[in-house]
Design a protein around this motif. Structure first.
Motif, PDB file in Angstrom:
ATOM      1  N   LEU A  19       0.829  -1.203   0.000  1.00 22.19           N
ATOM      2  CA  LEU A  19       0.000   0.000   0.000  1.00 22.19           C
ATOM      3  C   LEU A  19       0.868   1.259   0.000  1.00 22.19           C
ATOM      4  CD1 LEU A  19      -2.966  -0.935   2.352  1.00 22.19           C
ATOM      5  CD2 LEU A  19      -2.733  -1.219  -0.116  1.00 22.19           C
ATOM      6  N   THR A  20       0.253   2.377  -0.301  1.00 25.83           N
ATOM      7  CA  THR A  20       0.976   3.641  -0.380  1.00 25.83           C
ATOM      8  C   THR A  20       1.262   4.175   1.021  1.00 25.83           C
ATOM      9  OG1 THR A  20      -1.008   5.015  -0.359  1.00 25.83           O
ATOM     10  CG2 THR A  20      -0.275   4.165  -2.506  1.00 25.83           C
ATOM     11  N   PRO A  21       2.241   5.064   1.147  1.00 26.68           N
ATOM     12  CA  PRO A  21       2.486   5.683   2.447  1.00 26.68           C
ATOM     13  C   PRO A  21       1.244   6.347   3.029  1.00 26.68           C
ATOM     14  CG  PRO A  21       4.340   6.100   1.014  1.00 26.68           C
ATOM     15  CD  PRO A  21       3.292   5.439   0.164  1.00 26.68           C
ATOM     16  N   VAL A  78       5.668   2.984  12.942  1.00 30.12           N
ATOM     17  CA  VAL A  78       5.181   2.895  11.568  1.00 30.12           C
ATOM     18  C   VAL A  78       6.168   3.568  10.630  1.00 30.12           C
ATOM     19  CG1 VAL A  78       3.231   3.326  10.028  1.00 30.12           C
ATOM     20  CG2 VAL A  78       2.838   3.051  12.505  1.00 30.12           C
ATOM     21  N   SER A  79       6.618   2.829   9.625  1.00 31.93           N
ATOM     22  CA  SER A  79       7.584   3.334   8.639  1.00 31.93           C
ATOM     23  C   SER A  79       6.944   3.278   7.252  1.00 31.93           C
ATOM     24  CB  SER A  79       8.862   2.481   8.675  1.00 31.93           C
ATOM     25  OG  SER A  79       9.399   2.431   9.978  1.00 31.93           O
ATOM     26  N   PHE A  97       7.498   4.558   4.382  1.00 26.56           N
ATOM     27  CA  PHE A  97       8.360   4.472   3.197  1.00 26.56           C
ATOM     28  C   PHE A  97       9.346   3.310   3.307  1.00 26.56           C
ATOM     29  CE2 PHE A  97       7.022   8.928   3.291  1.00 26.56           C
ATOM     30  CZ  PHE A  97       6.666   9.154   1.967  1.00 26.56           C
ATOM     31  N   TYR A  98       9.033   2.317   4.095  1.00 30.98           N
ATOM     32  CA  TYR A  98       9.975   1.251   4.427  1.00 30.98           C
ATOM     33  C   TYR A  98      10.592   0.593   3.198  1.00 30.98           C
ATOM     34  CZ  TYR A  98      11.850  -3.012   6.518  1.00 30.98           C
ATOM     35  OH  TYR A  98      12.680  -4.029   6.907  1.00 30.98           O
ATOM     36  N   TYR A  99       9.797   0.326   2.167  1.00 29.22           N
ATOM     37  CA  TYR A  99      10.286  -0.396   0.986  1.00 29.22           C
ATOM     38  C   TYR A  99      10.764   0.534  -0.136  1.00 29.22           C
ATOM     39  CZ  TYR A  99       8.351  -4.601   3.128  1.00 29.22           C
ATOM     40  OH  TYR A  99       8.077  -5.639   3.997  1.00 29.22           O
ATOM     41  N   TRP A 100      10.803   1.819   0.116  1.00 30.57           N
ATOM     42  CA  TRP A 100      11.151   2.764  -0.943  1.00 30.57           C
ATOM     43  C   TRP A 100      12.670   2.915  -1.093  1.00 30.57           C
ATOM     44  CZ3 TRP A 100       7.838   7.348  -2.675  1.00 30.57           C
ATOM     45  CH2 TRP A 100       6.486   6.969  -2.732  1.00 30.57           C
TER      46      TRP A 100
END
Length: 206
Positions: A17-19, A164-165, A167-170
């Motif tokens: 999902l999106t940020p 909560v992060s 942008f974790y996968y960005w």
């Protein structure tokens, strides 16, 4: 309080999902939330994303007192441009005083542990105690450190706060696009005195 199994389920459900979607979901769990920042590179992204969803969210800045002039100027610009609800926390001892009695000690020494406690850990604990947050937004990302590779979008802090992060996968490239699309500044002349290496944890997250 979330269980480890619930955290695993959240990470699986929100992985793609999106940020913005992640932030909105996290705020459904509790409105008692903060976003922390040190104004290092790419911090403008998390500050923009969270404040766009909740413009009055407390923004906690634990300033070690050792930031570069470029970082301080960058912080002032981002605070002004995003109209952030900023809460500044600083060590109880000035950096000038500490430089005389302790300096910045070598890594992996008892003195460096004390230094980290003074400039980062104590101000952070003070901030979290004052705000009593149940949700903590941060800009941790996969690939930054060995520990951060294990946590996912959702994790639990040592105190049990939902971390909560969004942008974790960005990647850096994807974040560069986000900053450009939203007319956000970035700054790379950043210095963290508690880290000898970029991939070393300072104790705040691990």
């Amino acid at each position: 309080m979330f269980t480890e199994k619930q955290i695993e389920e959240l990470n699986e459900a929100f992985k793609n999902l999106t940020p913005t979607e992640i932030i909105k979901k996290a705020l459904e769990f509790s409105g008692d939330a903060v976003v922390t920042t040190n104004f290092r590179p790419y911090e403008a992204a998390i500050l923009h994303a969270v404040s766009t969803v909740e413009d009055k969210i407390p923004v906690v800045w634990c300033d070690t007192g050792y930031n570069t002039p470029q970082t301080y100027r960058h912080a002032e610009q981002v605070i002004k441009d995003l109209n952030l609800n900023i809460f500044l926390y600083v060590p109880k001892q000035t950096s000038a005083h500490r430089d005389v009695v302790l300096g910045i000690p070598s890594i992996d020494t008892p003195e460096h542990d004390l230094f980290t406690e003074q400039v980062k850990l104590e101000p952070f604990r003070r901030a979290m105690e004052e705000h009593q947050a149940k949700v903590w937004f941060t800009n941790l990302r996969q690939g930054q450190t060995a520990f951060r590779n294990t946590i996912g979008v959702f994790s639990l802090s040592k105190a049990g706060v939902l971390k909560v992060s969004p942008f974790y996968y960005w990647s850096d490239d994807k974040l560069d696009m986000y900053l450009e699309e939203n007319n956000l500044p970035n700054e790379f002349k950043y210095f963290d005195p508690t880290k000898a290496l970029e991939n070393r944890e300072c104790g705040l997250h691990a």
